[in-house]
Write a protein that holds these residues in place. Sequence first.
Motif, PDB file in Angstrom:
ATOM      1  N   THR A   5       0.811  -1.220   0.000  1.00 19.19           N
ATOM      2  CA  THR A   5       0.000   0.000   0.000  1.00 19.19           C
ATOM      3  C   THR A   5       0.849   1.276   0.000  1.00 19.19           C
ATOM      4  O   THR A   5       0.309   2.372  -0.138  1.00 19.19           O
ATOM      5  CB  THR A   5      -0.918   0.015   1.222  1.00 19.19           C
ATOM      6  OG1 THR A   5      -0.129  -0.208   2.396  1.00 19.19           O
ATOM      7  CG2 THR A   5      -1.978  -1.062   1.124  1.00 19.19           C
ATOM      8  N   ASN A  18       0.512   2.745  -5.187  1.00 21.50           N
ATOM      9  CA  ASN A  18       0.905   1.577  -4.403  1.00 21.50           C
ATOM     10  C   ASN A  18       1.959   0.783  -5.166  1.00 21.50           C
ATOM     11  O   ASN A  18       2.402   1.196  -6.244  1.00 21.50           O
ATOM     12  CB  ASN A  18      -0.309   0.717  -4.025  1.00 21.50           C
ATOM     13  CG  ASN A  18      -1.023   0.109  -5.225  1.00 21.50           C
ATOM     14  OD1 ASN A  18      -0.393  -0.299  -6.208  1.00 21.50           O
ATOM     15  ND2 ASN A  18      -2.347   0.034  -5.148  1.00 21.50           N
ATOM     16  N   GLY A  50      -7.292  -0.855  -8.504  1.00 23.51           N
ATOM     17  CA  GLY A  50      -6.562  -1.287  -7.327  1.00 23.51           C
ATOM     18  C   GLY A  50      -5.064  -1.413  -7.523  1.00 23.51           C
ATOM     19  O   GLY A  50      -4.328  -1.677  -6.562  1.00 23.51           O
ATOM     20  N   THR A  95      -4.970   4.556 -12.264  1.00 23.44           N
ATOM     21  CA  THR A  95      -3.837   3.641 -12.378  1.00 23.44           C
ATOM     22  C   THR A  95      -2.934   4.116 -13.510  1.00 23.44           C
ATOM     23  O   THR A  95      -3.420   4.530 -14.565  1.00 23.44           O
ATOM     24  CB  THR A  95      -4.339   2.217 -12.671  1.00 23.44           C
ATOM     25  OG1 THR A  95      -5.167   1.791 -11.589  1.00 23.44           O
ATOM     26  CG2 THR A  95      -3.201   1.239 -12.852  1.00 23.44           C
ATOM     27  N   ARG A 299      -1.630 -12.938  -0.829  1.00 24.62           N
ATOM     28  CA  ARG A 299      -1.064 -11.862  -0.007  1.00 24.62           C
ATOM     29  C   ARG A 299       0.348 -12.238   0.465  1.00 24.62           C
ATOM     30  O   ARG A 299       1.246 -11.392   0.474  1.00 24.62           O
ATOM     31  CB  ARG A 299      -1.978 -11.597   1.184  1.00 24.62           C
ATOM     32  CG  ARG A 299      -1.527 -10.445   2.088  1.00 24.62           C
ATOM     33  CD  ARG A 299      -2.519 -10.246   3.222  1.00 24.62           C
ATOM     34  NE  ARG A 299      -3.845  -9.949   2.706  1.00 24.62           N
ATOM     35  CZ  ARG A 299      -4.290  -8.721   2.427  1.00 24.62           C
ATOM     36  NH1 ARG A 299      -3.505  -7.673   2.636  1.00 24.62           N
ATOM     37  NH2 ARG A 299      -5.514  -8.550   1.967  1.00 24.62           N
ATOM     38  N   ALA A 325      -6.709  -7.304  -7.304  1.00 26.86           N
ATOM     39  CA  ALA A 325      -6.103  -6.201  -6.545  1.00 26.86           C
ATOM     40  C   ALA A 325      -7.117  -5.551  -5.603  1.00 26.86           C
ATOM     41  O   ALA A 325      -6.760  -5.123  -4.496  1.00 26.86           O
ATOM     42  CB  ALA A 325      -5.514  -5.166  -7.492  1.00 26.86           C
ATOM     43  N   ILE A 326      -8.365  -5.478  -6.028  1.00 30.18           N
ATOM     44  CA  ILE A 326      -9.403  -4.923  -5.156  1.00 30.18           C
ATOM     45  C   ILE A 326      -9.583  -5.831  -3.940  1.00 30.18           C
ATOM     46  O   ILE A 326      -9.701  -5.354  -2.799  1.00 30.18           O
ATOM     47  CB  ILE A 326     -10.736  -4.783  -5.927  1.00 30.18           C
ATOM     48  CG1 ILE A 326     -10.571  -3.812  -7.097  1.00 30.18           C
ATOM     49  CG2 ILE A 326     -11.849  -4.321  -5.000  1.00 30.18           C
ATOM     50  CD1 ILE A 326     -11.777  -3.746  -7.998  1.00 30.18           C
ATOM     51  N   ASN A 329      -6.633  -5.322  -1.579  1.00 25.59           N
ATOM     52  CA  ASN A 329      -6.707  -4.037  -0.882  1.00 25.59           C
ATOM     53  C   ASN A 329      -7.788  -4.014   0.190  1.00 25.59           C
ATOM     54  O   ASN A 329      -7.637  -3.365   1.223  1.00 25.59           O
ATOM     55  CB  ASN A 329      -6.951  -2.909  -1.889  1.00 25.59           C
ATOM     56  CG  ASN A 329      -5.675  -2.436  -2.578  1.00 25.59           C
ATOM     57  OD1 ASN A 329      -4.843  -1.765  -1.977  1.00 25.59           O
ATOM     58  ND2 ASN A 329      -5.519  -2.789  -3.843  1.00 25.59           N
ATOM     59  N   SER A 330      -8.881  -4.737  -0.058  1.00 28.56           N
ATOM     60  CA  SER A 330     -10.015  -4.702   0.864  1.00 28.56           C
ATOM     61  C   SER A 330     -10.009  -5.843   1.882  1.00 28.56           C
ATOM     62  O   SER A 330     -10.897  -5.933   2.729  1.00 28.56           O
ATOM     63  CB  SER A 330     -11.330  -4.734   0.077  1.00 28.56           C
ATOM     64  OG  SER A 330     -11.447  -5.945  -0.662  1.00 28.56           O
TER      65      SER A 330
END
Length: 364
Positions: A5, A18, A50, A95, A299, A325-326, A329-330
Amino acid sequence: MTKFTDELNFGSGAKLKNRLMMSPMTTTQSFYNGEITQDEIEYYRDRADGLGAVITGAANVEDLGKGWFGELSVAHDNMIPGLSALAKGIQSKDTKAILQIVHAGRMTHRAELNGQQIVSASDIPALRDDAETPRPQTLAEVKATIKSFGEATRRAIQTGFDGIELHGANTYLIQQYFSPHSNRRTDEYGGDLAHRFNFIKEILIAVFDAVDKYATEPFIVGYRFSPEEFETPGIRMADTKWLVDQLSESRLDYLHVSLNKYASISRDENYHNQGRLAYVREWVNGRKPIVGVGGVRTRKDVENVLQSVDLVAVGQQILFDPTWAIKLNSGHDEAMVQIPFKDAVEITPLSLPLYEFVAARYHS
């Protein structure tokens, strides 16, 4: 430790939100002449959310540099409108859009070149079953190809891309000039390391001349390389150490290490103390951001790569999991596609040429 991040500021002044990038991948979705299709624009736009940056699949800088049917082209000005739409599609997700540019050299066939003989540094065929024998580029052609990389950079700037990546990996022409297997020239572009680097050095000059002349905002320039070759003679880790030192002293914004597996170990027993990425990090010694790639799905993979380098590029996972990627990130890791890619082929919505390409790869 670096977090995915974290923002990243390049030497050019450009900034990524990021440390996540979409790795360049072949899509075979362009028209026969290399012009962009709506399917390809939507493909990249659907996967951009993302990420800090999307690196497109390779776009050829010359007609003789075309590597496969359905390959994107940046060889002519009439490609600018379509490429502009591609850049805008990626940027609509906040992006950065980076256009990878390439010349295939001997890694193509007459069929892709409308019957013309393939070219390379020398008349040495690649070590593969369907390889054709190239003819060596004349000095005039060498200079013209170098100029073509500069012109491709100009077009990328004029289309609104945020940067370009020079494809100096995967045995394409830039690597062919640096490799002692494919380059047997006796002029200023062949011989020892320094002479085999001249082609790369002059491409960098042409690219940055275009940046200085045409870019009105910070423009990213990256370089992708493969650290080793299987051929004998071929590029070895010691050669790459020398190459990395030259590139680290240039104006490049980042170095992208092309690997199938990010944790892979060198074939050379003298470089077994750590992984290839760790050696590159050691050699660069903080002079440039480094991009790691190869088999990133989770991850944990992202965290592992960022222990060694500054950025992580993700390819196949995003191909089959467009919103990966979303999810990362979430914190919705459980929703990530986890099945084998050979099974994911049949459940991922893909355009017909892309489906046929990946199905042939994963079901062969």
